[in-house]
Enzyme design. Structure first.
Site, PDB file in Angstrom:
ATOM      1  N   TRP A   1      -3.672  -2.017  -1.270  1.00 44.07           N
ATOM      2  CA  TRP A   1      -3.667  -3.267  -2.034  1.00 44.07           C
ATOM      3  C   TRP A   1      -3.983  -4.340  -0.993  1.00 44.07           C
ATOM      4  CZ3 TRP A   1      -1.552  -8.125  -2.005  1.00 44.07           C
ATOM      5  CH2 TRP A   1      -1.716  -8.861  -3.184  1.00 44.07           C
TER       6      TRP A   1
ATOM      7  N   ARG B   1       1.324   1.534  -5.963  1.00 38.21           N
ATOM      8  CA  ARG B   1       1.521   0.546  -4.886  1.00 38.21           C
ATOM      9  C   ARG B   1       0.240  -0.213  -4.568  1.00 38.21           C
ATOM     10  NH1 ARG B   1       5.589   0.860  -1.290  1.00 38.21           N
ATOM     11  NH2 ARG B   1       7.341   2.172  -1.920  1.00 38.21           N
TER      12      ARG B   1
ATOM     13  N   CYS C   1       0.849  -1.183   0.000  1.00 43.44           N
ATOM     14  CA  CYS C   1       0.000   0.000   0.000  1.00 43.44           C
ATOM     15  C   CYS C   1       0.882   1.230   0.000  1.00 43.44           C
ATOM     16  CB  CYS C   1      -0.849  -0.011   1.266  1.00 43.44           C
ATOM     17  SG  CYS C   1      -1.696  -1.570   1.528  1.00 43.44           S
TER      18      CYS C   1
ATOM     19  N   HIS D   1       7.025 -33.179 -23.688  1.00 43.10           N
ATOM     20  CA  HIS D   1       7.067 -33.889 -22.400  1.00 43.10           C
ATOM     21  C   HIS D   1       5.837 -33.593 -21.554  1.00 43.10           C
ATOM     22  CE1 HIS D   1      11.111 -35.114 -23.408  1.00 43.10           C
ATOM     23  NE2 HIS D   1      11.423 -33.864 -23.655  1.00 43.10           N
TER      24      HIS D   1
ATOM     25  N   ASN E   1       1.065  -0.237   6.025  1.00 40.13           N
ATOM     26  CA  ASN E   1       1.481  -0.997   4.841  1.00 40.13           C
ATOM     27  C   ASN E   1       2.297  -2.188   5.337  1.00 40.13           C
ATOM     28  OD1 ASN E   1       2.428  -1.985   2.403  1.00 40.13           O
ATOM     29  ND2 ASN E   1       4.168  -0.572   2.370  1.00 40.13           N
ATOM     30  N   GLY E   2       1.908  -3.383   4.947  1.00 42.27           N
ATOM     31  CA  GLY E   2       2.623  -4.575   5.396  1.00 42.27           C
ATOM     32  C   GLY E   2       1.642  -5.630   5.868  1.00 42.27           C
TER      33      GLY E   2
ATOM     34  N   LYS F   1       2.285  -2.186  -8.508  1.00 44.28           N
ATOM     35  CA  LYS F   1       3.590  -1.994  -9.133  1.00 44.28           C
ATOM     36  C   LYS F   1       4.743  -2.417  -8.231  1.00 44.28           C
ATOM     37  CE  LYS F   1       6.324  -0.586 -12.361  1.00 44.28           C
ATOM     38  NZ  LYS F   1       6.432  -1.488 -13.505  1.00 44.28           N
TER      39      LYS F   1
ATOM     40  N   GLU G   1       8.467 -14.187 -20.478  1.00 47.76           N
ATOM     41  CA  GLU G   1       8.064 -12.789 -20.299  1.00 47.76           C
ATOM     42  C   GLU G   1       6.783 -12.480 -21.079  1.00 47.76           C
ATOM     43  OE1 GLU G   1       8.059  -8.822 -18.995  1.00 47.76           O
ATOM     44  OE2 GLU G   1       8.648 -10.772 -18.220  1.00 47.76           O
TER      45      GLU G   1
ATOM     46  N   GLU H   1      -0.814 -10.777 -17.112  1.00 43.56           N
ATOM     47  CA  GLU H   1      -0.977  -9.615 -16.230  1.00 43.56           C
ATOM     48  C   GLU H   1      -2.028  -8.631 -16.728  1.00 43.56           C
ATOM     49  OE1 GLU H   1       2.478  -7.669 -14.085  1.00 43.56           O
ATOM     50  OE2 GLU H   1       3.430  -8.484 -15.879  1.00 43.56           O
TER      51      GLU H   1
ATOM     52  N   LYS I   1       3.352 -11.151 -19.359  1.00 41.84           N
ATOM     53  CA  LYS I   1       2.723  -9.891 -19.769  1.00 41.84           C
ATOM     54  C   LYS I   1       1.268 -10.116 -20.171  1.00 41.84           C
ATOM     55  CE  LYS I   1       4.909  -7.409 -18.306  1.00 41.84           C
ATOM     56  NZ  LYS I   1       6.097  -7.966 -17.748  1.00 41.84           N
TER      57      LYS I   1
HETATM   58  C1  AGP Z   1       5.912  -7.337 -13.829  1.00 43.25           C
HETATM   59  O1  AGP Z   1       5.235  -6.789 -14.884  1.00 43.25           O
HETATM   60  C2  AGP Z   1       5.244  -7.178 -12.529  1.00 43.25           C
HETATM   61  N1  AGP Z   1       4.924  -5.868 -12.242  1.00 43.25           N
HETATM   62  C3  AGP Z   1       5.938  -7.883 -11.399  1.00 43.25           C
HETATM   63  O2  AGP Z   1       6.080  -9.226 -11.735  1.00 43.25           O
HETATM   64  C4  AGP Z   1       7.328  -7.330 -11.045  1.00 43.25           C
HETATM   65  O3  AGP Z   1       8.243  -7.638 -12.030  1.00 43.25           O
HETATM   66  C5  AGP Z   1       7.781  -7.954  -9.729  1.00 43.25           C
HETATM   67  O4  AGP Z   1       6.852  -7.614  -8.739  1.00 43.25           O
HETATM   68  C6  AGP Z   1       9.182  -7.495  -9.329  1.00 43.25           C
HETATM   69  O5  AGP Z   1       9.180  -6.134  -9.109  1.00 43.25           O
HETATM   70  P1  AGP Z   1      10.569  -5.341  -8.990  1.00 43.25           P
HETATM   71  O6  AGP Z   1      11.302  -5.481 -10.283  1.00 43.25           O
HETATM   72  O7  AGP Z   1      10.145  -3.942  -8.706  1.00 43.25           O
HETATM   73  O8  AGP Z   1      11.317  -5.963  -7.854  1.00 43.25           O
END
Ligand code: AGP
Length: 610
Positions: free
Chosen positions: A75, A27, A2, A505, A101-102, A605, A482, A489, A486
């Protein structure tokens, strides 16, 4: 994870708090709230949804004469994202307000203890134990600072906590353990916030709190104390290192598309001042202080999460091939709990865009007692990981706003190429050629971006599918991972990724006409192997989109339903370019589906809780 903000001063306190919350929305953005002292009592307003929804709730409320305020953007970890579970949380008679936050790991037992003493809980959060616990101690001590300290001492887990009370309305109380928290020092006011972007609008200097520290902040002074040794802490305020996080989208519809299109500049910024072609030199100034140790390392463990973990996988291929140093890439969340031996010359390399990812921070904390060399590849200046690691390399990719990481991946892999070449300078025959090719890569990336309309057309035709497969071999395997991350996500489509050779496999069982595959097959050394995997898919009626080069395309003409032709580059640099293709492909599918691309559901993020 958060975002937290607090302001104490002599002017409208709510506005700078809302501004901080807007900057912290990356966040978490499922609910938000503020509490503010209006001169006679503390009022609070909270709302499910974005900070904008909260601002709508505040329109008719007089916030001008408020001098102290705290705020939160959430969050959800405990309790669904509702108005009731939104922060701030408060005690029975609404005189103590807390944002957090936490994760408070012992919240259940504290709750049972307090309920047994007659306290009544209204939310389903872990956080609500805090204001009740402070109230419990205040009833005993009639000293709000002491009550705050005692309550904090009872907590276990990760927390950044900020509290304001009607008992001393001109003070904000703050405590930190693991989750980031800082004091913003201003001229006529002071602030607290999760990071620099929270306080940058109303503060000039910043002091980062360390673990087990609590602070009492007033408009023109503050004090910090260490909870463990009970001693006062004095730390000089630092300049606020912040890139203008309030960057605009420009003409792009989403930050993600803008950040993908920054790839050429991102590569340029990552190599700027770090390579000298005329003298074949690589200069990574951030590693100078550990140059001797670097010469002796015989093993590198890369720790990271999500997209940064996938960048680490490319780094493993690069460092092992170009520097001949054994590399392991470990998920930071697993690394923390693994029991494994380290040699004195083992180095830990943490990769993180935000520099605040709790799992990666925990991984670094785990090895602190062993005194191993810790390195960082980080994008956010002044972040916790950049301050924890002994040395490191900044990505210089600028603020990444979209939750789905794109340009940070481009920068991370570019820097891993530099690191591998620098470590392998005297070992790799490819050194000179790759250096020259890297210097011209921004131009090649432009060519990839010019394929955007063609990629869009293909993506739209496949956007109705509910399942998707990505395959690649060698350096292209991490790019397949990747691509699938993406697409998951931002479009919520079920996407899988496998090394091409692994399909037969098991995963091949998934394939039919409703489960298309995007195959990365531009590698001059492995394209034919990937071609046989595409044959296997075609034989099961699977549709295929093949990313390859002009030179190789003849091998795919009959087995690809769609072709994306990209410029030829060395295997080692191909992940930087092919990542742009899968980022664009995922973006256009999500855009076609009308998804909230920059703020996808259930994500944030920066993941500041384990
Ligand atoms: C990737 O698109 C995501 N936002 C997430 O997987 C991110 O890469 C991950 O949380 C790691 O974040 P960081 O690179 O800020 O440590």
């Amino acid at each position: 994870m958060c975002g937290i903000v607090g302001f104490v001063g002599d002017k409208n306190a709510v506005e700078p708090v809302l501004c901080g919350l807007r900057n912290l929305e990356y966040r978490g953005y499922d609910s938000a709230g503020v509490a503010f002292y209006d001169g006679s009592k503390i009022r609070n307003v909270k709302q499910a949804g974005r900070v904008a929804a909260l601002e709508n709730e505040l329109v008719d409320i007089d916030i001008i004469n408020t001098k102290t305020a705290i705020g939160h953007t959430r969050w959800a970890t405990h309790g669904t994202p509702t108005k009731l579970n939104a922060h701030p949380h408060y005690n029975k008679d609404k005189t103590i307000f807390v944002v957090h936050n936490g994760i408070i790991e012992n919240h259940q037992e504290l709750r049972s203890m307090l309920e047994a003493k007659g306290y009544h809980f209204v939310s389903h959060t872990d956080t609500e134990v805090v204001p009740h616990l402070i109230d419990f101690y205040y009833q005993k001590t009639k000293d709000i600072e002491q009550a705050f300290t005692s309550a904090i001492n009872d907590l276990s887990g990760a927390y950044a906590i900020v509290m304001m009370s009607e008992i001393e309305p001109n003070k904000i109380f703050a405590a930190k353990l693991s989750s980031p928290l800082a004091i913003g020092v201003g001229r006529k006011n002071n602030m607290v916030g999760s990071d620099a972007s929270a306080v940058a609008d109303a503060a000039e200097k910043i002091i980062y709190l360390e673990d087990y520290e609590i602070a009492v902040v007033e408009k023109n002074k503050y004090k910090i104390r260490n909870l463990k040794n009970k001693k006062a802490v004095s730390r000089d305020p630092e300049d606020i290192l912040i890139e203008d996080a309030r960057a605009s989208k420009g003409s792009f519809e989403h930050f993600m598309l803008k950040e993908i299109h920054e790839a050429p500049k991102t590569i340029q910024n990552a190599i700027l001042g770090r390579i000298k072609i005329e003298t074949n030199e690589i200069k990574l100034g951030g590693l100078d202080s550990v140059a001797n140790q670097l010469r002796n390392i015989d093993r590198i463990i890369i720790v990271s999460c999500g997209t940064s973990y996938i960048a680490g996988l490319v780094g493993e291929y690069l460092i092992e091939e170009l520097a001949e140093i054994p590399v392991e890439v470990q998920l930071a969340s697993e690394f923390k709990y693994r029991k494994e031996p380290y040699g004195p010359n083992t180095a830990i390399l943490a990769i993180s865009q935000s520099g605040e990812t709790a799992d990666t921070i925990a991984a670094l904390k785990k090895v602190e007692p062993q005194g191993l060399l810790t390195l960082g590849i980080v994008n956010s200046p002044g972040s916790t990981i950049s301050r924890m690691t002994k040395a490191g390399i900044y990505c210089h990719a600028g603020p990444e706003i979209s939750v789905a990481s794109t340009k940070a991946f481009t920068a991370q892999v570019t820097i891993l190429v530099l690191l591998a070449l620098s470590l392998g300078k005297n070992r790799s025959k490819l050194y000179k050629d790759l250096l020259v090719e890297l210097a011209s890569l921004p131009k090649t990336a432009e060519k990839i971006l010019s394929l955007s309309p063609a990629i869009k057309e293909i993506a739209i035709r496949y956007s109705h599918h509910r399942d998707f497969m990505f395959i690649g071999r060698g350096y292209e395997y991490p790019v397949a991972l990747e691509g699938s991350l993406k697409l998951k996500e931002i479009s919520y489509i079920h996407a899988e990724a496998y090394a091409g050779g692994e399909l037969k496999h098991g995963p091949l069982a998934l394939i039919d006409e409703n489960f298309p595959t995007l195959a990365l097959a531009s590698s001059p050394t492995l394209f034919d192997k990937t071609a046989s995997n595409i044959q296997e898919i075609k034989a099961r009626g699977g549709k295929t989109i093949v990313v390859t080069t002009k030179k190789q395309q003849k091998h795919f003409k009959t087995i690809a339903d769609d072709l994306i032709i990209i410029p030829e580059v060395s295997d080692q640099l191909s992940p930087i370019l092919e990542a742009i293709v899968v980022q664009l492909f995922s973006y256009f599918i999500a855009a076609e589906k009308g998804c909230d691309i920059d703020k996808p559901r259930n994500l944030a993020k920066s993941v500041t809780v384990e």
